[in-house]
Design an enzyme around this catalytic site. Structure first.
Site, PDB file in Angstrom:
ATOM      1  N   ILE A 176      38.009  33.134  47.331  1.00 50.83           N
ATOM      2  CA  ILE A 176      38.310  32.493  48.612  1.00 50.83           C
ATOM      3  C   ILE A 176      39.445  33.295  49.240  1.00 50.83           C
ATOM      4  O   ILE A 176      40.256  33.907  48.537  1.00 50.83           O
ATOM      5  CB  ILE A 176      38.714  31.016  48.461  1.00 50.83           C
ATOM      6  CG1 ILE A 176      39.917  30.855  47.528  1.00 50.83           C
ATOM      7  CG2 ILE A 176      37.544  30.182  47.969  1.00 50.83           C
ATOM      8  CD1 ILE A 176      40.434  29.429  47.455  1.00 50.83           C
ATOM      9  N   VAL A 184      41.728  34.596  44.365  1.00 49.01           N
ATOM     10  CA  VAL A 184      42.208  34.251  45.699  1.00 49.01           C
ATOM     11  C   VAL A 184      42.588  35.543  46.415  1.00 49.01           C
ATOM     12  O   VAL A 184      43.181  36.441  45.815  1.00 49.01           O
ATOM     13  CB  VAL A 184      43.439  33.316  45.636  1.00 49.01           C
ATOM     14  CG1 VAL A 184      43.962  33.014  47.039  1.00 49.01           C
ATOM     15  CG2 VAL A 184      43.096  32.029  44.895  1.00 49.01           C
ATOM     16  N   GLU A 185      42.241  35.621  47.677  1.00 46.72           N
ATOM     17  CA  GLU A 185      42.653  36.770  48.494  1.00 46.72           C
ATOM     18  C   GLU A 185      43.575  36.283  49.607  1.00 46.72           C
ATOM     19  O   GLU A 185      43.359  35.222  50.193  1.00 46.72           O
ATOM     20  CB  GLU A 185      41.443  37.465  49.126  1.00 46.72           C
ATOM     21  CG  GLU A 185      41.828  38.573  50.099  1.00 46.72           C
ATOM     22  CD  GLU A 185      40.670  39.087  50.942  1.00 46.72           C
ATOM     23  OE1 GLU A 185      40.887  39.972  51.784  1.00 46.72           O
ATOM     24  OE2 GLU A 185      39.539  38.577  50.771  1.00 46.72           O
ATOM     25  N   ILE A 186      44.585  37.062  49.883  1.00 50.05           N
ATOM     26  CA  ILE A 186      45.455  36.832  51.036  1.00 50.05           C
ATOM     27  C   ILE A 186      45.331  38.068  51.915  1.00 50.05           C
ATOM     28  O   ILE A 186      45.436  39.201  51.434  1.00 50.05           O
ATOM     29  CB  ILE A 186      46.925  36.651  50.611  1.00 50.05           C
ATOM     30  CG1 ILE A 186      47.068  35.499  49.610  1.00 50.05           C
ATOM     31  CG2 ILE A 186      47.797  36.400  51.840  1.00 50.05           C
ATOM     32  CD1 ILE A 186      46.693  34.140  50.152  1.00 50.05           C
TER      33      ILE A 186
END
Length: 203
Positions: free
Chosen positions: A105, A152-154
């Protein structure tokens, strides 16, 4: 004669585009926005601490009718629902593996340096990379796992303009009304949900 044919051709193309646009609008699902992402976890409390302390989510009350261990979180217009897993075989076997090509996500971030600093402070392993260049609207990315190995991606993906491959397709952006009513401090009623949403966005 040639000009009339060209004019007729353009007219037909315009009619076809309008026809396709109408069909697309009629067939479009009546969706408003992403509501939540659900995550299985080995330890609800550990995952709860991660998503609140590292990513700034806020724990909210769950419906009393739910008879299983879990937690609901919300912020930034999206929710995360944590569910205590019963079969740990459903969880990633390697919580340290990071591959940007795997399922994940992604959250847009307005200050990548601040987020990276936070990851370092809490000793979260991450991968940092940049896709594209200034000419192509470079995107900065941070990839890391939650306590159960879900990635998780930022990113600052807002730098990249979204262009439909088919010019007749339309991208529908979320409206304010998709956000659920929010109980504000010192307020016990929801007489004006719109005002609550505006105040929430100003927090």
């Amino acid at each position: 004669m040639e000009k009339e044919k060209e004019k007729e051709k353009k007219g037909n193309e315009s009619m076809e585009l309008e026809k396709k646009k109408k069909c697309d609008e009629e067939s479009r699902a009546p969706l408003m926005a992403l509501n939540h992402v659900s995550r299985l976890c080995r330890d609800v409390n550990k995952s709860l601490e991660f998503y609140t302390k590292v990513l700034g989510f806020v724990e909210t009350e769950r419906p009393a009718s739910l008879d299983f261990d879990g937690a609901w979180l919300f912020n930034y217009g999206v929710g995360i629902h944590l569910v205590q897993v019963k079969d740990e075989d459903k969880l990633p076997s390697n919580t340290d593996h990071l591959d940007p090509m795997d399922n994940h996500i992604s959250f847009q971030c307005e200050d990548m340096e601040a987020l990276e600093k936070r990851l370092k402070e809490v000793n979260v392993k991450y991968i940092k990379r940049t896709v594209g260049d200034e000419k192509d609207a470079a995107i900065d990315q941070l990839f890391f796992n939650d306590p159960d190995g879900f990635m998780v991606e930022i990113c600052n993906c807002e730098n990249l303009e979204l262009k439909p491959r088919d010019p007749s397709d339309a991208i529908h952006l979320p409206r304010d009304r998709h956000a659920p009513p929010v109980a504000l401090p010192g307020r016990e009623d929801h007489e004006d949900d719109a005002a609550a949403r505006v105040a929430q966005n100003n927090f």
